[in-house]
Design a protein around this motif. Structure first.
Motif, PDB file in Angstrom:
ATOM      1  N   VAL A 242      -5.420  -1.380  -1.356  1.00 31.21           N
ATOM      2  CA  VAL A 242      -5.045  -1.744   0.014  1.00 31.21           C
ATOM      3  C   VAL A 242      -6.001  -2.789   0.586  1.00 31.21           C
ATOM      4  O   VAL A 242      -5.615  -3.554   1.471  1.00 31.21           O
ATOM      5  N   LEU A 243      -7.230  -2.848   0.083  1.00 32.38           N
ATOM      6  CA  LEU A 243      -8.174  -3.863   0.555  1.00 32.38           C
ATOM      7  C   LEU A 243      -7.809  -5.238   0.002  1.00 32.38           C
ATOM      8  O   LEU A 243      -7.880  -6.247   0.715  1.00 32.38           O
ATOM      9  N   ASN A 244      -7.438  -5.282  -1.253  1.00 32.52           N
ATOM     10  CA  ASN A 244      -6.962  -6.534  -1.856  1.00 32.52           C
ATOM     11  C   ASN A 244      -5.755  -7.092  -1.086  1.00 32.52           C
ATOM     12  O   ASN A 244      -5.760  -8.258  -0.676  1.00 32.52           O
ATOM     13  N   PRO A 245      -4.712  -6.295  -0.811  1.00 33.70           N
ATOM     14  CA  PRO A 245      -3.608  -6.797   0.019  1.00 33.70           C
ATOM     15  C   PRO A 245      -4.026  -7.161   1.440  1.00 33.70           C
ATOM     16  O   PRO A 245      -3.399  -8.004   2.075  1.00 33.70           O
ATOM     17  N   ILE A 297       0.962  -2.209   3.991  1.00 28.81           N
ATOM     18  CA  ILE A 297      -0.486  -2.065   3.769  1.00 28.81           C
ATOM     19  C   ILE A 297      -1.066  -0.975   4.662  1.00 28.81           C
ATOM     20  O   ILE A 297      -1.810  -0.098   4.193  1.00 28.81           O
ATOM     21  N   TYR A 298      -0.734  -1.000   5.938  1.00 23.94           N
ATOM     22  CA  TYR A 298      -1.344  -0.027   6.849  1.00 23.94           C
ATOM     23  C   TYR A 298      -0.782   1.376   6.631  1.00 23.94           C
ATOM     24  O   TYR A 298      -1.491   2.373   6.817  1.00 23.94           O
ATOM     25  N   ARG A 299       0.470   1.480   6.212  1.00 21.60           N
ATOM     26  CA  ARG A 299       0.990   2.802   5.844  1.00 21.60           C
ATOM     27  C   ARG A 299       0.167   3.379   4.700  1.00 21.60           C
ATOM     28  O   ARG A 299      -0.284   4.538   4.752  1.00 21.60           O
ATOM     29  N   HIS A 313       0.770   5.911  -4.583  1.00 20.63           N
ATOM     30  CA  HIS A 313       2.056   5.285  -4.882  1.00 20.63           C
ATOM     31  C   HIS A 313       2.344   4.155  -3.894  1.00 20.63           C
ATOM     32  O   HIS A 313       2.734   3.045  -4.289  1.00 20.63           O
ATOM     33  N   ASN A 314       2.127   4.421  -2.626  1.00 16.60           N
ATOM     34  CA  ASN A 314       2.407   3.398  -1.616  1.00 16.60           C
ATOM     35  C   ASN A 314       1.373   2.283  -1.617  1.00 16.60           C
ATOM     36  O   ASN A 314       1.673   1.157  -1.204  1.00 16.60           O
ATOM     37  N   ALA A 315       0.162   2.578  -2.084  1.00 16.71           N
ATOM     38  CA  ALA A 315      -0.829   1.512  -2.256  1.00 16.71           C
ATOM     39  C   ALA A 315      -0.381   0.541  -3.341  1.00 16.71           C
ATOM     40  O   ALA A 315      -0.542  -0.680  -3.211  1.00 16.71           O
TER      41      ALA A 315
END
Length: 382
Positions: A242-245, A297-299, A313-315
């Motif tokens: 999530v940090l990369n996105p 991303i925030y989810r 999974h969502n990441a």
């Protein structure tokens, strides 16, 4: 997902935005042009509480959930990708140390990370072990109270400036993940050598280089987990997904803003190019992708912070979508700018080169798709 930001998150975002505009943006082209890491910015991040966002408070950090780090990275990446990457580096290193390090290791490494005094680096990728990380061949041979590490790592971001490495190696002859573990290896350890510096298409301030373990002697206490724990170690990379996105989002947002402003001032055929429907549709598509990236991303970041089972999974979904969407957005921004966008006089061409890396680094898009499909098979078994 709570779309409304808390006061604390809003304040952190404002701090990151202010620092980006005041300190980081002006020299971003310099770091890229000279392939120089922006180390002067690392201490600024530390002094303003942005270097140790996810480091636990007892070790000098903020102890904040990963969504705070995403917000900081998003804002900093709008002005300087190389500086935003320092936040990612510290958060991922802290995550691994806090999960698997012993108390002495936490006391040694976490406070300086939080203060922005130094950085860590992951030493995993090898010539024949990129996406297939479990095929690495770097050896860790036991020798009394120590291990001898031998092997070469390539494309190691921050290798030339890292104070320590989380180095992956194979103990014994077990194939696949079974024999793989990780060690903390300090800079200056005999047998640890930094090889040739990489000159990549983008992220040129990342200080990427080859890392060579030439009979490198590492104490057994520096092993983070016994062989066989590779899967658990890799789960520490969920934050990076999530940090990369988050960097993709910041770059895409900035390019959308620049393209929107330019379209309203650039005139062709006697009118603003913003008045042409073709340009309007390009901007609209860019805005749709930016908003979709933000929501995904925030989810994922909130779910990872809450320990939600769907978080990993969502990441993977957020990373797979954001890498491609961000590249499309910046590419359209360059098209709207025309020849000016292709020129190094404007930041668009640098942003396009930087954002291209995120479809490869931190888990290639194709690997993320495999991970997403595996999650679907678990959710809907035949």
């Amino acid at each position: 997902m709570a779309l409304a930001e808390s006061n604390d998150l809003h304040m952190l975002r404002e701090t990151a935005r202010r620092l980006t505009d005041r300190e980081f943006r002006a020299k971003a082209a310099h770091w890229d042009r000279d392939a120089e890491p922006p180390l002067e910015n690392l201490r600024i991040l530390g002094d303003n509480g942005l270097a140790g966002i996810t480091v636990e408070e007892q070790y000098g950090g903020s102890g904040a959930p990963v969504v705070f780090a995403v917000a900081a990275i998003e804002e900093v990446a709008r002005g300087c990708t190389a500086t935003a990457a320092f936040i990612l580096a510290n958060c991922v290193s802290a995550e691994i140390l806090q999960r698997f390090g012993n108390e002495a290791q936490k006391q040694k490494y976490l406070p300086p990370l939080a203060r922005g005094e130094f950085l860590g680096a992951w030493a995993m990728t090898e010539a024949n072990a990129g996406s297939a990380a479990t095929e690495l061949i770097t050896k860790a041979i036991p020798e009394g109270d120590h291990y001898r590490l031998t092997g070469n790592k390539i494309f190691i971001t921050r290798a030339a400036i890292a104070e320590f490495f989380i180095a992956f190696a194979r103990v014994g002859s077990e194939p696949g993940a079974k024999g793989v573990t990780a060690f903390i290896v300090d800079k200056g350890t005999p047998g640890l050598k930094i090889g040739a510096r990489d000159l990549h298409m983008g992220l040129r301030g990342g200080a990427s280089a080859e890392v060579i373990f030439d009979n490198c002697k590492v104490h057994k206490d520096n092993m983070l987990m016994p062989p066989g724990g590779f899967g658990k170690l890799m789960r520490g990379l969920n934050q990076a997904r999530v940090l990369n996105p988050g960097m993709c989002l910041g770059i895409a947002e900035e390019s959308l803003k620049l393209a929107t402003l330019y379209a309203q001032t650039r005139r062709q055929f006697g009118k603003r190019i913003a008045d042409f429907q073709g340009i309007q549709w390009m901007l609209a598509e860019m805005a749709i992708r930016v908003d979709a990236m933000r929501l995904l991303i925030y989810r994922a970041a909130e779910q990872l912070g809450d320990g939600h089972p769907d978080g990993p999974h969502n990441a993977a979904i957020a990373k797979a979508f954001s890498g491609e969407a961000a590249f499309e957005v910046v590419d359209k921004a360059m098209q709207i700018h025309g020849g000016y966008g292709y020129s190094s006089a404007l930041p668009i061409e640098r942003m396009l080169r930087d954002v291209r890396a995120f479809k490869i680094g931190g888990g290639a898009t194709e690997i993320m798709r495999n991970r997403i499909a595996a999650g679907l098979f678990e959710r809907y078994p035949a």
